[in-house]
Design an enzyme around this catalytic site. Structure first.
Site, short mmCIF file in Angstrom:
data_model
loop_
_atom_site.label_atom_id
_atom_site.label_comp_id
_atom_site.label_asym_id
_atom_site.label_seq_id
_atom_site.Cartn_x
_atom_site.Cartn_y
_atom_site.Cartn_z
N LYS A 22 0.70 -1.29 0.27
CA LYS A 22 0.01 -0.02 -0.09
C LYS A 22 0.86 1.25 0.06
O LYS A 22 0.73 2.07 -0.86
CB LYS A 22 -1.16 0.02 0.96
CG LYS A 22 -1.43 1.18 1.48
CD LYS A 22 -2.48 1.28 2.79
CE LYS A 22 -1.75 1.50 4.17
NZ LYS A 22 -1.33 3.04 4.31
N ASN A 23 2.10 1.17 0.62
CA ASN A 23 2.67 2.71 0.96
C ASN A 23 3.71 2.74 -0.12
O ASN A 23 4.26 3.85 -0.12
CB ASN A 23 3.34 2.60 2.23
CG ASN A 23 2.45 2.51 3.49
OD1 ASN A 23 1.09 2.99 3.10
ND2 ASN A 23 2.73 2.25 4.53
N CYS A 115 -4.19 12.44 12.33
CA CYS A 115 -5.19 11.17 12.63
C CYS A 115 -4.70 10.53 13.91
O CYS A 115 -4.00 11.38 14.81
CB CYS A 115 -4.73 10.28 11.50
SG CYS A 115 -3.04 9.54 11.76
N ARG A 120 0.62 14.67 12.50
CA ARG A 120 1.08 14.48 11.36
C ARG A 120 1.47 15.83 10.67
O ARG A 120 0.75 16.15 9.47
CB ARG A 120 -0.10 13.72 10.53
CG ARG A 120 -0.32 12.42 11.22
CD ARG A 120 0.47 11.26 11.39
NE ARG A 120 1.02 10.70 9.96
CZ ARG A 120 0.43 9.41 9.38
NH1 ARG A 120 -0.52 9.29 10.09
NH2 ARG A 120 1.13 8.86 8.54
N ILE A 122 2.94 18.78 8.05
CA ILE A 122 3.80 18.56 6.68
C ILE A 122 4.75 19.56 6.55
O ILE A 122 5.13 20.17 5.33
CB ILE A 122 2.49 18.42 5.55
CG1 ILE A 122 1.87 19.78 5.57
CG2 ILE A 122 1.84 17.21 5.52
CD1 ILE A 122 1.27 20.21 4.31
N ASP A 306 5.14 0.64 12.00
CA ASP A 306 4.05 -0.02 11.54
C ASP A 306 3.73 -1.21 11.72
O ASP A 306 2.74 -2.08 11.62
CB ASP A 306 3.93 -0.02 10.10
CG ASP A 306 3.88 1.63 9.37
OD1 ASP A 306 3.82 1.87 8.00
OD2 ASP A 306 3.52 2.50 10.23
N ARG A 398 -8.69 -0.51 4.93
CA ARG A 398 -7.83 0.33 4.26
C ARG A 398 -6.49 -0.10 3.92
O ARG A 398 -5.98 0.32 2.74
CB ARG A 398 -7.38 1.64 5.44
CG ARG A 398 -8.60 2.51 5.74
CD ARG A 398 -8.19 3.86 6.29
NE ARG A 398 -6.59 4.28 5.71
CZ ARG A 398 -5.78 4.56 6.59
NH1 ARG A 398 -5.66 5.02 7.90
NH2 ARG A 398 -4.73 5.16 5.79
C1 EPZ Z 1 4.61 6.98 6.07
O1 EPZ Z 1 3.60 8.01 6.52
C2 EPZ Z 1 3.47 5.64 5.88
N1 EPZ Z 1 2.37 5.97 5.36
C3 EPZ Z 1 3.03 5.37 7.37
O2 EPZ Z 1 2.39 4.20 7.39
C4 EPZ Z 1 4.34 5.38 8.20
O3 EPZ Z 1 3.90 4.67 9.68
C5 EPZ Z 1 5.29 6.54 8.27
O4 EPZ Z 1 5.28 6.94 6.82
C6 EPZ Z 1 6.49 6.07 8.93
O5 EPZ Z 1 7.23 5.17 8.40
C7 EPZ Z 1 2.33 5.96 3.90
O6 EPZ Z 1 3.40 5.85 3.25
C8 EPZ Z 1 1.14 6.26 3.03
P1 EPZ Z 1 6.54 10.39 7.94
P2 EPZ Z 1 4.44 9.35 6.36
O7 EPZ Z 1 6.44 11.68 7.09
O8 EPZ Z 1 5.25 9.75 5.38
C9 EPZ Z 1 6.92 13.41 11.48
C10 EPZ Z 1 0.54 2.75 7.83
O9 EPZ Z 1 0.13 2.37 8.72
N2 EPZ Z 1 7.02 14.74 10.13
O10 EPZ Z 1 7.55 9.34 7.54
O11 EPZ Z 1 3.09 10.48 6.60
C11 EPZ Z 1 5.90 13.00 11.55
O12 EPZ Z 1 4.88 13.55 12.49
C12 EPZ Z 1 1.03 4.33 7.99
O13 EPZ Z 1 0.82 2.20 6.69
C13 EPZ Z 1 7.03 16.07 10.70
O14 EPZ Z 1 7.39 16.35 11.62
O15 EPZ Z 1 5.18 9.79 7.67
C14 EPZ Z 1 6.29 11.60 12.24
O16 EPZ Z 1 6.67 11.83 13.76
C15 EPZ Z 1 0.71 4.96 9.07
N3 EPZ Z 1 7.01 17.06 9.51
C16 EPZ Z 1 7.49 11.17 11.41
O17 EPZ Z 1 7.88 12.57 10.81
C17 EPZ Z 1 6.49 16.59 8.11
O18 EPZ Z 1 6.53 17.44 7.36
C18 EPZ Z 1 7.53 10.34 10.21
O19 EPZ Z 1 6.60 10.68 9.48
C19 EPZ Z 1 6.28 15.17 7.97
C20 EPZ Z 1 6.54 14.25 8.88
#
Ligand code: EPZ
Length: 420
Positions: A22-23, A115, A120, A122, A306, A398
């Site tokens: 999925k990811n 969520c 989360r 950006i 995850d 999902r």
């Molecule tokens: C991806 O989410 C995955 N989702 C998540 O899987 C996974 O848990 C996560 O990576 C971490 O491995 C998809 O790929 C669709 P991040 P993502 O940006 O990219 C912080 C599942 O269950 N952060 O790597 O959104 C954030 O708050 C899902 O399949 C910032 O601070 O996660 C978190 O603490 C859940 N600023 C950390 O970084 C930003 O601009 C990692 O988040 C972005 C993120």
């Protein structure tokens, strides 16, 4: 809302075939927006998240066909703004920003909701876009990104919890069509980012270093259509490994990638669950009594966040004290209170959960809260005595393709109960 009714206590036996990731599929689906030529993507899992992404691509003007796991996308002409509600409802859709910016120099999407597992933010995505020359405006719930010129740049993309997976994906996709070279430091190394880069390079992009913390993207003028097969889902693979250990069964996993799961296989071995290679398959069984272990979630190639919830269900069965520390998300312990309903004895201390394992689990009605927490509750229900009803199973749909069907094939007594 559907639920799963599980009669626990049956060791899982047999073969399971892993679906596409999925990811990896979600950013690759977004990447098809980068060209006006048709793309074919295979082994796309049929999930509510991927079907949602199809809707988003269509709302942007692409023609999409999705049958038997094969997706054909032709984004001949697209617009630069996505339907407010569509983007807001699925966080993963934020990864359409990079392609829209790369192709149209303009993107307008709604701020993705946080969520249940955390805020989360950006900010790192936007930092990356600004480094490439985009102007960012946030108003009335929308993010507006526009760039007269998109120029390559060097940028550090690490945040409070290390790299960002979708942030790396987004910046990489925008940089693919920027003028000049972009170097992303503290890039995410996840296999899903590597898979996306392989697809982009098949489209004619020029990306090197992916899978390491430093990715170099040399912008090109145009990208062409391409064909690609999505990697298998390492989180689904890990989920079935944990389920085999938790039910004291023995399963053969087909189509998984052991090289994407070294941290999980290592930790399972320490906990008394062996994973042996047999040709291209993996055979998973207990290698003795379950043992308590300590787990800390980290960016790849560390233990994946995850798989944290699923591991907690296994460790609730291991006599002794285990400690799970969640270093990626600020509140990813929603499954703890539900596991307690099944008899698990777990206390939360800040970023850590202290599991006093070994107490017998007995079935009860529980509530799923997010994708991986739902998987943890299913695993605990499979191991518990008696019946467990996991409610709000839409969370699980999902990210897991036909989990109930796959589990039934492994001998589990699990039924989907459709709410009238
Ligand atoms: C991806 O989410 C995955 N989702 C998540 O899987 C996974 O848990 C996560 O990576 C971490 O491995 C998809 O790929 C669709 P991040 P993502 O940006 O990219 C912080 C599942 O269950 N952060 O790597 O959104 C954030 O708050 C899902 O399949 C910032 O601070 O996660 C978190 O603490 C859940 N600023 C950390 O970084 C930003 O601009 C990692 O988040 C972005 C993120």
């Amino acid at each position: 809302m559907d639920s799963f009714l599980i009669k626990g206590g049956v060791p899982l036996h047999g073969e399971v075939t892993i679906s596409g990731s999925k990811n990896a599929a979600l950013p690759i689906m977004a990447a098809t927006l980068l060209t006006d030529e048709p793309c074919i993507v295979r082994r796309v899992p049929d999930l509510s998240d991927t079907r949602f992404m199809v809707k988003i691509l269509e709302s942007l003007g692409a023609t999409v066909k999705f049958e038997n796991g094969t997706l054909t996308v032709h984004a001949k002409k697209i617009k630069g703004y996505a339907d407010y509600d569509l983007v807001r409802k699925m966080r993963g859709s934020i990864c359409i920003m990079g392609p829209l910016l790369g192709r149209l120099r303009q993107a307008r999407v709604s701020l993705p909701g946080g969520c249940i597992i955390g805020a989360r933010p950006i900010n790192l995505h936007l930092k990356g876009f600004e480094a490439l020359g985009a102007k960012i405006k946030i108003e009335s719930g929308y993010i507006d990104a526009t760039a007269k010129k998109l120029a390559g740049n060097s940028l550090f993309l690490g945040g409070r919890a290390g790299p960002t997976v979708l942030g790396t994906a987004n910046v990489m996709m925008a940089a693919a069509l920027a003028d000049g070279v972009t170097i992303i430091e503290s890039a995410a190394c996840e296999p899903e980012v590597v898979d996306l880069a392989n697809f982009l390079n098949a489209m004619g992009a020029n990306i090197a270093g992916v899978g390491s913390p430093t990715i170099t993207i040399t912008g090109v003028k145009k990208l062409h259509g391409a064909e690609h097969e999505v990697i298998p889902d390492r989180i689904e693979t890990a989920t079935f490994m944990v389920a085999a250990g938790a039910t004291n069964g023995e399963i053969t996993i087909k189509g998984g990638r052991a090289d994407h799961l070294r941290a999980v296989i290592d930790k399972l071995k320490e906990a008394g669950v062996s994973v042996e290679r047999s040709g291209a398959n993996m055979i998973v069984r207990r290698s003795g009594t379950l043992k308590p272990v300590d787990v800390t979630t980290l960016p790849y190639s560390g233990f994946p966040t995850d798989v944290q919830a699923q591991m907690m269900s296994l460790l609730a069965l291991a006599k002794g004290i285990s400690i799970i520390t969640e270093r990626i998300f600020e509140s990813r312990f929603m499954h703890v209170s539900e596991l307690a309903r099944l008899g698990a004895d777990i206390e939360i201390e800040g970023p850590s959960a202290i599991i006093k394992g070994g107490k017998p689990l007995s079935g009860a009605p529980v509530m799923a809260s997010d994708l991986r927490a739902s998987a943890a509750l299913v695993i605990a229900g499979l191991a518990a005595k008696g019946s467990t009803q996991v409610n709000r199973i839409y969370h699980l749909d999902r990210g897991y393709e036909q989990m109930d069907v796959k589990l039934r094939k492994l001998g589990a007594r699990i039924q989907r109960v459709e709410e009238k």
